[in-house]
Scaffold this motif. Structure first.
Motif, PDB file in Angstrom:
ATOM      1  N   GLY A   1     -12.584   6.328   1.846  1.00 40.47           N
ATOM      2  CA  GLY A   1     -12.725   6.805   3.206  1.00 40.47           C
ATOM      3  C   GLY A   1     -11.407   6.745   3.930  1.00 40.47           C
ATOM      4  N   ALA A   2     -11.341   7.293   5.153  1.00 37.05           N
ATOM      5  CA  ALA A   2     -10.115   7.273   5.932  1.00 37.05           C
ATOM      6  C   ALA A   2      -9.803   5.872   6.366  1.00 37.05           C
ATOM      7  N   SER A   3      -8.516   5.625   6.606  1.00 39.44           N
ATOM      8  CA  SER A   3      -8.076   4.286   6.947  1.00 39.44           C
ATOM      9  C   SER A   3      -8.203   3.995   8.420  1.00 39.44           C
ATOM     10  N   GLY A   4      -9.167   4.614   9.111  1.00 39.00           N
ATOM     11  CA  GLY A   4      -9.422   4.274  10.495  1.00 39.00           C
ATOM     12  C   GLY A   4     -10.016   2.891  10.580  1.00 39.00           C
ATOM     13  N   GLU A   5      -9.927   2.272  11.763  1.00 41.08           N
ATOM     14  CA  GLU A   5     -10.358   0.890  11.905  1.00 41.08           C
ATOM     15  C   GLU A   5     -11.825   0.728  11.565  1.00 41.08           C
ATOM     16  N   GLY A   6     -12.655   1.714  11.889  1.00 38.80           N
ATOM     17  CA  GLY A   6     -14.075   1.592  11.621  1.00 38.80           C
ATOM     18  C   GLY A   6     -14.429   1.699  10.153  1.00 38.80           C
ATOM     19  N   ASN A   7     -13.526   2.183   9.302  1.00 39.85           N
ATOM     20  CA  ASN A   7     -13.804   2.362   7.882  1.00 39.85           C
ATOM     21  C   ASN A   7     -13.298   1.212   7.029  1.00 39.85           C
ATOM     22  N   VAL A   8     -12.496   0.342   7.587  1.00 38.30           N
ATOM     23  CA  VAL A   8     -11.928  -0.777   6.836  1.00 38.30           C
ATOM     24  C   VAL A   8     -12.738  -2.030   7.128  1.00 38.30           C
ATOM     25  N   GLU A   9     -13.153  -2.722   6.066  1.00 37.53           N
ATOM     26  CA  GLU A   9     -13.862  -3.993   6.242  1.00 37.53           C
ATOM     27  C   GLU A   9     -12.889  -5.147   6.368  1.00 37.53           C
ATOM     28  N   ARG A  10     -11.906  -5.197   5.455  1.00 37.63           N
ATOM     29  CA  ARG A  10     -10.866  -6.216   5.544  1.00 37.63           C
ATOM     30  C   ARG A  10      -9.787  -5.935   4.516  1.00 37.63           C
ATOM     31  N   ILE A  11      -8.660  -6.624   4.655  1.00 38.01           N
ATOM     32  CA  ILE A  11      -7.575  -6.584   3.666  1.00 38.01           C
ATOM     33  C   ILE A  11      -7.749  -7.794   2.755  1.00 38.01           C
ATOM     34  N   VAL A  12      -7.721  -7.561   1.441  1.00 38.52           N
ATOM     35  CA  VAL A  12      -8.005  -8.666   0.522  1.00 38.52           C
ATOM     36  C   VAL A  12      -6.796  -9.094  -0.302  1.00 38.52           C
ATOM     37  N   ASP A  13      -5.731  -8.304  -0.327  1.00 38.40           N
ATOM     38  CA  ASP A  13      -4.568  -8.725  -1.113  1.00 38.40           C
ATOM     39  C   ASP A  13      -3.353  -7.913  -0.688  1.00 38.40           C
ATOM     40  N   ARG A  14      -2.182  -8.353  -1.143  1.00 43.31           N
ATOM     41  CA  ARG A  14      -0.934  -7.678  -0.828  1.00 43.31           C
ATOM     42  C   ARG A  14      -0.028  -7.747  -2.040  1.00 43.31           C
ATOM     43  N   ARG A  15       0.780  -6.679  -2.223  1.00 48.06           N
ATOM     44  CA  ARG A  15       1.733  -6.664  -3.327  1.00 48.06           C
ATOM     45  C   ARG A  15       2.926  -5.818  -2.930  1.00 48.06           C
ATOM     46  N   ARG A  16       3.962  -5.849  -3.745  1.00 51.69           N
ATOM     47  CA  ARG A  16       5.134  -5.002  -3.548  1.00 51.69           C
ATOM     48  C   ARG A  16       5.262  -4.094  -4.774  1.00 51.69           C
ATOM     49  N   SER A  17       5.337  -2.778  -4.540  1.00 51.52           N
ATOM     50  CA  SER A  17       5.412  -1.827  -5.643  1.00 51.52           C
ATOM     51  C   SER A  17       6.787  -1.877  -6.297  1.00 51.52           C
ATOM     52  N   ARG A  18       6.931  -1.132  -7.383  1.00 49.51           N
ATOM     53  CA  ARG A  18       8.205  -1.108  -8.105  1.00 49.51           C
ATOM     54  C   ARG A  18       9.341  -0.583  -7.237  1.00 49.51           C
ATOM     55  N   LYS A  19       9.006   0.294  -6.294  1.00 49.41           N
ATOM     56  CA  LYS A  19      10.021   0.842  -5.387  1.00 49.41           C
ATOM     57  C   LYS A  19      10.281  -0.065  -4.194  1.00 49.41           C
ATOM     58  N   GLY A  20       9.645  -1.231  -4.167  1.00 55.06           N
ATOM     59  CA  GLY A  20       9.876  -2.167  -3.087  1.00 55.06           C
ATOM     60  C   GLY A  20       8.994  -1.954  -1.878  1.00 55.06           C
ATOM     61  N   ARG A  21       8.017  -1.053  -1.984  1.00 52.60           N
ATOM     62  CA  ARG A  21       7.146  -0.767  -0.841  1.00 52.60           C
ATOM     63  C   ARG A  21       5.988  -1.751  -0.819  1.00 52.60           C
ATOM     64  N   VAL A  22       5.697  -2.293   0.342  1.00 53.74           N
ATOM     65  CA  VAL A  22       4.600  -3.237   0.492  1.00 53.74           C
ATOM     66  C   VAL A  22       3.290  -2.472   0.570  1.00 53.74           C
ATOM     67  N   GLU A  23       2.306  -2.912  -0.213  1.00 54.09           N
ATOM     68  CA  GLU A  23       1.000  -2.277  -0.236  1.00 54.09           C
ATOM     69  C   GLU A  23      -0.088  -3.321  -0.027  1.00 54.09           C
ATOM     70  N   TYR A  24      -1.193  -2.897   0.565  1.00 50.30           N
ATOM     71  CA  TYR A  24      -2.316  -3.794   0.822  1.00 50.30           C
ATOM     72  C   TYR A  24      -3.547  -3.294   0.075  1.00 50.30           C
ATOM     73  N   LEU A  25      -4.326  -4.231  -0.448  1.00 52.22           N
ATOM     74  CA  LEU A  25      -5.580  -3.894  -1.117  1.00 52.22           C
ATOM     75  C   LEU A  25      -6.679  -3.862  -0.061  1.00 52.22           C
TER      76      LEU A  25
END
Length: 458
Positions: free
Chosen positions: A1-25
């Motif tokens: 679904g879209a990443s609007g506030e009403g569609n997200v339940e919570r963030i469960v993890d975080r990582r850094r991709s190979r290109k150094g970009r921070v991503e959230y699960l």
């Protein structure tokens, strides 16, 4: 679904991709953990409260680890020498602070949600004893979480022994954690003001900035920012909002290295297989409405072409008022290759701006243009240096936004007054041709052949 506030339940993890970009699960509301997806922070601009809450919980866990690695306070008459660190407490022996196998942060051992911590903005730890306290009480340390600086731990005023009291107490593991925290996502900080004025759709990112609306293609329902009915409707919705608010202009760009790969033929071919005649009419009408949105838009439209623009992605550019291109961008309308007739009013605009001969090369022969060639032919207003492309675009946008909104709209109306009717007629003719081509068996076969070798183009 879209990443609007009403569609997200919570963030469960975080990582850094190979290109150094921070991503959230992201855990999506109404879906199980199997549907979790990794999203860059730029895709979560409308729900940064969840990101801040996740970062705050991390700080609380780090502070808990800090407390657990400090020994119990030295008791008078105890068997330890004054102030010597004792064994770690608060965690069973052999446990390292990692999550149990098969679970994620914020989940219990069976995948069920763990109890949420109290949303305290301040996490307290303990330092060596306060020499000014006659009772020998501990000197409090305040590890503060700042929403606008999620990558840093802040020490409250008056506590000067941060490195000695924190890194010295936690040892090498705690020190490394704090060092990693200090480098976390310095480039992608989002201010509260930006977050409040940002909106997230499924396939586009829309940011309402000072004086203009910024629409970025970031498709999840298609590859390489290709256009299908869902993407088109979201762009139309964003432009309708910009047309009625105080935006002076609309800036259209894209996330990633590709601007737009034109129509999403994979989406179309699946529907043509069900009812070729009906679906071809439906798709052509969708394109007609989408293109008319650009023709009839009264405020200036600026396109920032960061990479390849193909098919409808290139055909729409003459309908924009200003087009700035990254020098690495290139342009192509391979209509004959994919068994399609021109769209986006290109059968009218291309011959008008670059002459019939050059237009035929593009629309019939599918010739590829570099950014410099496109600029010379009038398809692009200016070519900008790749390393500073975004900064150069924003500088020029600020100059346009400084102009009075009525002046901008009246000026555009004057320049478009003689061509608007012709553009609408050209759009109508092109869509009628698309209905005939897509409704034929030969048209469907041509699209299938194109899909087999589309990787060569985009």
């Amino acid at each position: 679904g879209a990443s609007g506030e009403g569609n997200v339940e919570r963030i469960v993890d975080r990582r850094r991709s190979r290109k150094g970009r921070v991503e959230y699960l992201v855990r999506w509301r109404g879906y199980s953990s199997e549907s979790d997806t990794w999203e860059p922070e730029t895709h979560l601009s409308a729900c940064m409260s969840y990101v801040h809450e996740f970062n705050r919980r991390h700080l609380e866990r780090d502070a808990a680890l800090l407390r657990s690695t400090r020994g119990p306070p030295c008791e008078p008459g105890g068997g330890r020498s004054g102030g010597a660190p004792g064994p770690a407490r608060g965690r069973p022996a052999g446990e390292t602070g990692r999550h149990p196998a098969g679970t994620r942060p914020g989940e219990g051992p069976h995948g069920d949600p763990a109890p949420e911590p109290e949303p305290a903005a301040t996490v307290a730890a303990t330092s060596p004893r306060d020499p000014h306290d006659p009772r020998g009480g501990p000197l409090p340390l305040q590890l503060r979480y700042n929403a606008s600086r999620p990558d840093f731990l802040f020490l409250s005023p008056g506590n000067t022994g941060l490195m000695e009291a924190v890194t010295g107490a936690t040892g090498a593991v705690g020190k490394r954690r704090l060092e990693e925290r200090s480098t976390f996502d310095k480039r992608l900080r989002v201010s509260v003001r930006q977050t409040e004025s940002a909106y997230r759709y499924r396939d586009i990112v829309v940011k309402k900035q000072d004086g203009f609306t910024y629409i970025l293609l970031s498709t999840k329902s298609s590859e390489n920012n290709a256009l299908n009915p869902e993407v088109m409707k979201e762009i139309q919705s964003a432009m309708a909002t910009a047309a009625s608010d105080d935006s002076k202009l609309v800036l259209i760009g894209a996330v990633g290295s590709v601007f737009c790969c034109g129509l999403d033929f994979l989406y179309f071919i699946r529907r043509l297989a069900d009812d070729r005649k009906k679906e071809s009419i439906k798709m052509a009408e969708t394109i007609r409405t989408f293109v008319n949105t650009f023709i009839q838009f009264r405020k200036p439209i600026v396109a920032a072409v960061n990479g390849p623009a193909l098919g409808l992605g290139a055909a729409l550019l003459p309908l924009c008022d200003v087009v700035w291109a990254n020098e690495k961008a290139w342009f192509q309308t391979p209509y004959s290759t994919c068994g399609q007739t021109p769209d986006g009013c290109s059968s009218f605009t291309f011959p008008r701006i670059m002459g019939p001969a050059s237009a035929n090369e593009l629309l019939l022969g599918g010739r590829k243009l570099t950014a410099q060639e496109a600029c010379l032919k009038g398809l692009v207003s200016q070519v900008l240096w790749p390393g500073t492309f975004t900064q150069e675009v924003m500088l020029r946008i600020k100059e346009l936004v400084a102009v009075d909104s009525q002046v901008l709209q009246e000026s555009k109306a004057l320049m478009r007054s003689t061509s608007r009717g012709a553009l609408e007629q050209a759009n109508e003719r092109e869509c009628e041709a698309l209905k005939r081509v897509w409704g034929s068996l030969q048209g469907t076969d041509s699209i299938l052949q194109f899909l087999q070798k589309r990787t060569e183009l985009c």
